[in-house]
Design a protein around this motif. Structure first.
Motif, mmCIF file in Angstrom:
data_model
loop_
_atom_site.group_PDB
_atom_site.id
_atom_site.type_symbol
_atom_site.label_atom_id
_atom_site.label_comp_id
_atom_site.label_asym_id
_atom_site.label_seq_id
_atom_site.Cartn_x
_atom_site.Cartn_y
_atom_site.Cartn_z
ATOM 1 N N ARG A 2 56.382 -44.998 16.194
ATOM 2 C CA ARG A 2 55.838 -43.842 15.494
ATOM 3 C C ARG A 2 56.925 -42.790 15.287
ATOM 4 O O ARG A 2 56.881 -41.695 15.850
ATOM 5 N N ARG B 169 58.018 -35.076 14.100
ATOM 6 C CA ARG B 169 57.186 -33.866 14.156
ATOM 7 C C ARG B 169 57.414 -33.129 15.480
ATOM 8 O O ARG B 169 57.526 -31.908 15.516
ATOM 9 N N ASP C 271 57.321 -40.949 12.864
ATOM 10 C CA ASP C 271 56.727 -39.758 12.265
ATOM 11 C C ASP C 271 56.289 -38.764 13.331
ATOM 12 O O ASP C 271 56.522 -37.557 13.195
#
Length: 139
Positions: free
Chosen positions: A116, A122, A118
């Protein structure tokens, strides 16, 4: 974890039903100081709300377990924390089998930076913003 959990049929007190793992959420939203429990039903497969028992009883009932503060798990889902931050802090768990059969390994396999990116990006962006570091887009 999933392969081992689906292959076992007996545990400490005899035959196992369809629930092989439990997720114990500490301090769930709107109910501080309580525990909300979800059992993994391998026949579904689904996480089903179950009656919460004490940790010792849960360990005796389920061969695999995760105990974590709900806000920490939510932070992982939203990219405000990484799974290894939580596992190194507030996470408690148990399992049978080898280390690679643990719920921790399963969480790393699903929510780790390699799976992940992403969420990892973030999380890094949030950390840099909190530190006052300006963000630049790659050209």
């Amino acid at each position: 974890m999933g392969a081992l959990a689906s292959g076992i049929h007996d545990y400490l007190h005899g035959a196992l039903g369809a629930h092989r793992a439990v997720l114990r959420l500490l301090d769930p939203p709107g109910a501080p100081g309580t525990v909300e429990s979800y059992a993994w039903n391998i026949a579904g497969p689904a996480w089903e709300l179950v009656e919460s028992a004490g940790r010792e009883e849960a360990m005796a009932r389920y061969p695999f377990g995760i105990e974590i503060y709900s806000q920490d798990l939510i932070a992982v889902f939203l990219g405000r924390a990484q799974i290894w931050d939580v596992v190194g802090g507030s996470y408690q768990g148990w399992h049978i089998g080898e280390p690679l059969d643990s719920p921790v390994y399963a969480l790393f396999a699903v929510y780790g930076e390699h799976q992940r990116p992403d969420l990892a990006a973030r999380c890094y962006t949030n950390s840099l913003t909190a530190l006052g570091v300006a963000q630049h887009s790659a050209a």
